[in-house]
Enzyme design. Structure first.
Site, PDB file in Angstrom:
ATOM      1  N   PRO A   6     132.082  11.603  57.651  1.00  0.00           N
ATOM      2  CA  PRO A   6     131.375  12.093  58.617  1.00  0.00           C
ATOM      3  C   PRO A   6     129.743  12.193  58.345  1.00  0.00           C
ATOM      4  O   PRO A   6     129.545  12.444  56.873  1.00  0.00           O
ATOM      5  CB  PRO A   6     131.853  13.288  59.006  1.00  0.00           C
ATOM      6  CG  PRO A   6     132.492  13.975  57.951  1.00  0.00           C
ATOM      7  CD  PRO A   6     132.986  12.660  56.995  1.00  0.00           C
ATOM      8  N   GLY A   7     129.140  11.870  59.010  1.00  0.00           N
ATOM      9  CA  GLY A   7     127.632  12.098  58.979  1.00  0.00           C
ATOM     10  C   GLY A   7     127.399  13.206  60.061  1.00  0.00           C
ATOM     11  O   GLY A   7     127.240  14.128  59.665  1.00  0.00           O
ATOM     12  N   CYS A  41     101.596   7.365  72.699  1.00  0.00           N
ATOM     13  CA  CYS A  41     101.116   6.473  73.809  1.00  0.00           C
ATOM     14  C   CYS A  41     102.016   5.378  74.236  1.00  0.00           C
ATOM     15  O   CYS A  41     101.829   4.332  73.937  1.00  0.00           O
ATOM     16  CB  CYS A  41      99.853   6.042  73.162  1.00  0.00           C
ATOM     17  SG  CYS A  41      98.566   5.195  74.366  1.00  0.00           S
TER      18      CYS A  41
END
Ligand code: LLP
Length: 410
Positions: free
Chosen positions: A255-256, A327
């Site tokens: 798992p991460g 932006c």
């Protein structure tokens, strides 16, 4: 904790809670091996914490191998501290695999020939694409014919044969069908693994369930994945496989998100409140250069407001769009997949208050960029009641360090 950290380290700032990470590690202890997918957050401080608790790591790039080596993970341990898992080798990664003899989890058949050509003898496992996949977004589904990941299940037999011929026998199998999946889809992988294991036979010593375990990003989503039930399904699959191959088979999980997502907060400051037509915008000093998940996947992150002056926020709520400084009009934290901007019910805030994006520990800082020449935010680990700085705010000198102005342009 958030306000103190914001005041001490400035904003935007990432904050991770050590105790939450440790609680998640403990939940997964029934698996023989917990292999952290460090792509979720590869900060050296967090990798050290993982190592302290016996968690090993995978690496998907040369840079991730270097990170793992830097904190002391060793590919020489009985259960390798590092496994390189990828669908191709670039030159840097192949060199590091050779130099440090790092076990490889191959995602494409060509990788066997490339290892053999380079004279590299390392333990090999195969990542199999079982023919189906599932993720929280189309971008995180890693199975089926539209996925570039893994060895197609129908090519597994050939791949095993080629490995044997080249003196690189396959000793493990790995399946990761996607990220942010659900119990139902994840559990289908067990059956596919049992079938694949029959093809490897007695050479098989480990199986990996991959990662993909989801976390409840929405606070109204109370149900957590049942880790014990998930382990039980895999343990049963493992036992079937052991009966087939005739010896013990180690069960890994990779798992991460599950290990780090809920530990993390991105703390920003509210810098402007403005009306656009009849819509209300809360503009904060973090953008998608910091946390890209809402802009990239339409991901939901819970948002809270901390009054900087300590006033009572009361129960009044307004509909606000939360956006950043970049932006670009897609720089909005409240958006759905496809870029549809939506509002969130939030307290009545004032300029100067803090706005916190929750569950940002996974794929937050790790996916940050310098877009608009904004500097990478610092990372702080809340540990035993105090903040530990685990990454400084990038300096302007560092931001410009790699650019060159050739003499003829100066
Ligand atoms: N193992 C392999 C081979 C993977 O490719 C991944 C994720 C994992 C394990 C860990 O998956 P997890 O347990 O974290 O779901 N940036 C996206 C997620 C991309 C995941 C890529 N691979 C996001 O922000 O949701």
């Amino acid at each position: 904790m958030c306000q103190g950290v914001a005041e001490q380290f400035g904003t935007p700032v990432w904050l991770y809670d050590r105790a939450t990470i440790e609680a998640r590690i403990t939940e997964l202890q029934s698996f023989d091996v917990v292999r952290y997918a460090q792509k979720a957050n590869s900060n050296l401080g967090l990798l050290s914490l993982m190592r302290k608790h016996g968690v090993v790591v995978d690496a998907v790039s040369a840079g991730e191998i270097v990170r793992a080596l830097r904190v002391g993970f060793s590919p020489r341990e009985k259960v390798s501290g590092i496994v390189f898992t990828a669908d191709l080798f670039d030159r840097d990664a192949l060199d590091l695999v050779r130099i440090h003899r790092i076990p490889v989890n191959i995602g494409s058949p060509d990788m066997i020939a490339q290892l053999a050509e380079a004279g590299i003898q390392v333990p090999l496992t195969v990542r199999v694409n079982p023919g189906f996949g599932h993720g929280h977004s189309r971008k995180t589904n890693t199975g089926g014919t539209l996925s570039k990941h893994g060895v197609w299940h129908k090519q597994l037999k050939d791949t095993i044969k080629v490995g044997k011929e080249k003196g690189l026998p396959i000793s493990g199998l790995h399946m990761h069908i996607g990220s942010g999946s659900d119990f139902h889809h994840l559990s289908q992988v067990c059956g596919a693994m049992v079938e694949a294991a029959k093809l490897v036979g007695s050479d098989l010593h480990s199986i990996s369930a991959g990662g993909g375990l989801p976390i409840p990003y929405r606070k109204d989503q109370l149900e957590r994945i049942d880790v014990a039930a998930y382990f039980k399904l895999w343990d049963e699959a493992r036992k079937q496989i052991e009966a087939e191959v005739g010896h013990p088979v180690a069960l890994e999980v990779e798992p991460g998100r599950y290990l780090v997502a809920e530990s993390g907060y991105l703390i920003a400051q509210l810098r402007s409140i403005k009306k656009v037509g009849n819509r209300l915008f809360y503009l904060i000093d973090a953008g998608f250069n910091d946390l890209v998940r809402p802009a990239f996947y339409g991901s939901w992150h819970h948002i809270s407001v901390i009054p900087a002056d300590g006033r009572d926020l009361g129960s009044a709520r307004v509909n606000a769009i939360v956006a950043g400084p970049l932006c670009e009009s897609g720089d909005v934290f409240t958006q759905e997949e496809g870029g549809f901007v939506v509002h969130r019910e939030l307290p009545v805030a004032k300029v100067g208050d803090y706005v916190v994006l929750h569950d940002a520990g996974a794929y937050g800082a790790a996916m940050s960029s310098n877009y608009n020449s904004r500097r990478l935010a610092p990372e702080v680990l809340w540990s035993n009641g105090k903040p530990l700085l685990i990454r400084e705010r990038q300096s302007f000198d560092h931001l410009l360090a790699l650019d060159k102005i050739p003499v003829e342009l100066s």
